[in-house]
Design an enzyme around this catalytic site. Structure first.
Site, PDB file in Angstrom:
ATOM      1  N   ASP A 171      -0.992  -2.843  -6.581  1.00 43.50           N
ATOM      2  CA  ASP A 171      -0.904  -4.252  -6.167  1.00 43.50           C
ATOM      3  C   ASP A 171      -0.704  -5.152  -7.388  1.00 43.50           C
ATOM      4  OD1 ASP A 171      -1.010  -6.304  -4.245  1.00 43.50           O
ATOM      5  OD2 ASP A 171      -3.126  -6.675  -4.653  1.00 43.50           O
ATOM      6  N   HIS A 205      -2.503  -3.624   4.067  1.00 47.97           N
ATOM      7  CA  HIS A 205      -3.694  -4.075   3.340  1.00 47.97           C
ATOM      8  C   HIS A 205      -4.090  -5.527   3.666  1.00 47.97           C
ATOM      9  CE1 HIS A 205      -0.295  -5.240   0.780  1.00 47.97           C
ATOM     10  NE2 HIS A 205      -1.060  -6.202   0.304  1.00 47.97           N
ATOM     11  N   ASP A 206      -3.087  -6.404   3.835  1.00 46.42           N
ATOM     12  CA  ASP A 206      -3.403  -7.821   4.028  1.00 46.42           C
ATOM     13  C   ASP A 206      -3.359  -8.255   5.499  1.00 46.42           C
ATOM     14  OD1 ASP A 206      -4.216  -8.807   1.609  1.00 46.42           O
ATOM     15  OD2 ASP A 206      -2.197  -9.356   0.931  1.00 46.42           O
ATOM     16  N   HIS A 241      -9.742  -5.340  -2.462  1.00 48.59           N
ATOM     17  CA  HIS A 241     -10.064  -6.338  -3.496  1.00 48.59           C
ATOM     18  C   HIS A 241     -11.374  -6.018  -4.219  1.00 48.59           C
ATOM     19  CE1 HIS A 241      -6.771  -9.145  -3.022  1.00 48.59           C
ATOM     20  NE2 HIS A 241      -6.908  -9.076  -1.708  1.00 48.59           N
ATOM     21  N   LYS A 295      -4.957 -11.432   6.662  1.00 49.09           N
ATOM     22  CA  LYS A 295      -4.473 -12.766   6.266  1.00 49.09           C
ATOM     23  C   LYS A 295      -3.918 -13.553   7.447  1.00 49.09           C
ATOM     24  CE  LYS A 295      -3.704 -12.571   1.339  1.00 49.09           C
ATOM     25  NZ  LYS A 295      -2.694 -12.444   0.269  1.00 49.09           N
ATOM     26  N   HIS A 315     -10.560 -12.059   4.259  1.00 46.46           N
ATOM     27  CA  HIS A 315      -9.436 -11.349   4.891  1.00 46.46           C
ATOM     28  C   HIS A 315      -9.573  -9.815   4.919  1.00 46.46           C
ATOM     29  CE1 HIS A 315      -7.464 -11.041   0.864  1.00 46.46           C
ATOM     30  NE2 HIS A 315      -6.852 -10.002   1.390  1.00 46.46           N
TER      31      HIS A 315
HETATM   32 FE   LIG Z   1      -5.513  -8.902   0.002  1.00 43.46          FE
END
Ligand SMILES: [Fe+2]
Length: 250
Positions: free
Chosen positions: A194, A112-113, A166, A116, A141
């Site tokens: 999350d 998911h990230d 998000h 980043k 991101h």
């Molecule tokens: Fe995130």
């Protein structure tokens, strides 16, 4: 004359018997041939299945390696992606989502990230409040992540989680401000998983909540941050199930 007719009949029967025997022998040959085909097909199918499993295993290892690379920067979140993926899968199951043989959703939970990687340390780990310019960079991101994985076909629906993890149920999230059912269900499920992990792990600025405290906080955000039907599914998960995942992954 009668004898001759009888002989003719006997000869005729012998010819028919011989023809039948020949047919029976041909049929037996065909049957053996079909059995060989069936055995070949079974073998090919077994080999293909083994190859598909190997491929899936390679995909999973690649995705886990990428997820670890993303997380290696942040000493505080530890194995966050692994825990979120495990919570997310449990939640998807409780929600009635049939993940079946498609591992793409789990890939999305793990990655998911991914975006980043493009956020500078000075912003990602800034101890104080972010400026609005820094916040804009952070909020980029999910877009960066979805661009990174755009052409990786095997990630399939994982791309929805990466892009929309998000978003908020009431439409105030980012990056696309989607609301309600317009947010892919995998991303709505992820959001609860999350939050559960973020709340129940220590962070530099606060101590971890208990599972009971996390439940209260998640329930307070039903209809604003979270999809009510996903939170209903979350209520079905027992504290023991959640604790088991925490202990197993650490
Ligand atoms: Fe995130």
């Amino acid at each position: 004359m009668a004898v001759s007719t009888e002989q003719q009949l006997l000869q005729r029967i012998a010819v028919l018997e011989s023809a039948l025997a020949k047919r029976a022998s041909e049929a037996a040959d065909k049957e053996h041939q079909l059995e060989r085909y069936a055995a070949d097909l079974r073998e090919t199918f077994k080999e293909e299945r083994a190859r598909a499993q190997e491929l899936r295993q390679s995909y999973m290892l690649t995705v886990r390696a990428l997820a670890s690379a993303v997380e290696a920067r942040d000493a505080y979140t530890g194995r966050h992606a692994e825990r979120v993926a495990a919570y997310g899968l449990k939640l998807a199951d409780a929600y009635g989502m049939r993940l079946g043989d498609d591992p793409a959703i789990e890939f999305g939970f793990l990655l998911h990230d991914a975006g980043k990687v493009a956020v500078p340390d000075a912003i990602l780990f800034k101890p104080g409040p972010l400026t609005s310019a820094e916040r804009l960079i952070i909020e980029q991101h999910p877009i960066t992540g979805s661009e990174i994985v755009r052409d990786i076909d095997f990630l399939g629906a994982a791309r929805d989680v990466i892009r929309h993890h998000h978003e908020r149920w009431d439409g105030t999230g980012y990056p696309d401000k989607l609301a309600g059912d317009a947010i892919p269900v995998s991303a709505r499920i992820f959001a609860v998983a999350d939050a559960l992990d973020a709340l129940t792990t220590n962070r530099p600025y606060r101590r971890a909540s208990t599972i009971a405290q996390a439940r209260v906080i998640i329930l307070q955000a039903v209809g604003t941050h979270f999809d009510p039907s996903v939170v209903e599914a979350f209520k079905k998960l027992s504290d023991e199930e959640i604790e088991r995942i925490r202990l197993r992954i650490g």
